[in-house]
Design an enzyme around this catalytic site. Structure first.
Site: not given
Ligand code: NAP
Length: 301
Positions: A70, A114, A137
Site C-alpha cells: 500500500k 491495517q 478504507d
C-alpha cells in the site's frame, strides 16, 4: 423458446467453457496511471499532494506485506505516504490519541489502520475514531451507513474494486443473481450493499448457511470471501457464472491460492479472477482512488 436456447447455451458452456480471465493486475495498473496523472494535475494547480497515513500495529507477516504494498503504491502515484509502525504492545489509548492527531493534521487526507489489530485493541472503536472524511478504507459506520442508504461516500475498497472488475465484463446487473459466500464487515456485507445498489438480486451465505452447494449453483455472479480453500467446490458453479475469488491463502511452499480451485472453476465459469492478480491489486487501486477523492472533497470544503 428462450428457455430452450438458455438450456442449450448452458449445455454448450458446460462442455466447452474455459473462462476469460478478469485481469485485476492489468486493470489496477491502468487505474494507477490515471490516478498518477490526476495527482500531478492537482499538484500543478497548487494543491499539496494527497497524504495517506498507514498505521501498522505489531508485526503480523501478512499485514507487513499488505502495508508495504500500500505504501509503495501510494508513493508511486505521487501521494505523500506517512508510515507509522507501532509495537504490538501499543495500548488502545495510544492508538486513539494518534488517530485524533491525524484527524486534525491538514497534511493527512486519508488514515488507514491495517487490520487485524492485536486482541487487546477494539478494532470497531479504532475505526469509529477515524473522522469519516479521512476513512479511506470506507469502514466507518458513517460511510457504511451512506452505502446502506444508497448515497455512497468513501466506499470499502475490496467490494468497490470488485464492482469495477464486474463492470469490465459487461454483466447485466439487473438480470443477475449474485451469491456472496462470506459475510464479514470488510468484504461480504459491503459487497452485498454494492451489488444491491447496482440492482442485482443478492444472497449472502455464511457459516450457518445450510446446503451451500444449492446457493452457489444459482449464482450468475459468485463472490467467495471466506479465507479457507475447499469450502466452495468448483463443480457447484453454474455454467457461465462470473466468479470472483477474494480469498488469499498460502500453500505449504508459501505460494498464494484463493478459496476456489482455479483450474476446475475455469471450466465452469465465463469469467474468473485469478489469485494472485485478481482482486488484491484492485483493493490497493481503490484505496488510492479513495484517498484522492478524500483529498478533493477536503480541499473543496
Ligand atoms: P473473515 O472476517 O474471516 O470472514 C470470513 C467469512 O467467511 C465470515 O463471514 C464467515 O462466516 C464465513 N465463513 C467461514 N466459514 C464458512 C463456511 N464453512 N461456510 C460459509 N461461510 C463461511 O474474512 P475476510 O476478512 O472477509 O476475508 C476473507 C478472505 O478474503 C481472506 O482470505 C482474506 O485474506 C481475503 N481478503 C482479500 C482481500 C484482497 O484484497 N484480495 C481483501 C480482504 C480480504 P460468519 O460471518 O458466519 O463467521
Amino acid at each position: 423458446m428462450g428457455s430452450i436456447i438458455r438450456a442449450l447455451l448452458s449445455l454448450l458452456s458446460a462442455t466447452q467453457m474455459s473462462a476469460q480471465i478478469i485481469d485485476g493486475k492489468a486493470t489496477a495498473a491502468t487505474l494507477r496511471k490515471d490516478l498518477a496523472i490526476r495527482t500531478q494535475q492537482l499538484i500543478a494547480a497548487g494543491s499539496p499532494p494527497p497524504g495517506l497515513a498507514v498505521i501498522l500495529v505489531g508485526s503480523d507477516a501478512a499485514s507487513e506485506i499488505y502495508v508495504r504494498n500500500k505504501r509503495k503504491a501510494c508513493a508511486e502515484v505521487g501521494f505523500n505516504s506517512r508510515a507509522i509502525d507501532l509495537p504490538v504492545e501499543t495500548t488502545e489509548n495510544t492508538l486513539l490519541t494518534l488517530i485524533a492527531e491525524l484527524n486534525q493534521d491538514e497534511s493527512v487526507d486519508g488514515i488507514l489502520v491495517q487490520l487485524p489489530l492485536p486482541d487487546h485493541i477494539d478494532a470497531a472503536k479504532v475505526i469509529s475514531a477515524i473522522t469519516p472524511e479521512k476513512d479511506v478504507d470506507g469502514f466507518h459506520p458513517h460511510n457504511i451507513g451512506l452505502l446502506v442508504q444508497r448515497q455512497p461516500g468513501l466506499r470499502p475498497c475490496t467490494p468497490k474494486g470488485i464492482m469495477y472488475l464486474l463492470e469490465q465484463t459487461e454483466v447485466d446487473f439487473h438480470r443477475s443473481h449474485a451469491v456472496i459466500v462470506g459475510a464479514s464487515n470488510i468484504v461480504g456485507r459491503p459487497m452485498a450493499l454494492e451489488l444491491l445498489l447496482a440492482g442485482v438480486t443478492v444472497a449472502v451465505c455464511h457459516r450457518f448457511t445450510e446446503d451451500l452447494a444449492s446457493h452457489v449453483a444459482r449464482a450468475d455472479i459468485l463472490v467467495v470471501a471466506i479465507g479457507k480453500p475447499g469450502i466452495v467446490q468448483s463443480q457447484w458453479i453454474k455454467p457461465g457464472a462470473r466468479v470472483i475469488d477474494v480469498g488469499v491463502n498460502r500453500n505449504d511452499d508459501g505460494t498464494l491460492l484463493g478459496d476456489i480451485e482455479f483450474a476446475t472453476a475455469k471450466q465452469q465459469a465465463s469469467w474468473i479472477t485469478p489469485v494472485p492478480g485478481g482482486v488484491g491489486p484492485m483493493t490497493i487501486a481503490m484505496l488510492l482512488s479513495n484517498t484522492l477523492e478524500a483529498a478533493g472533497l477536503r480541499r473543496k470544503s
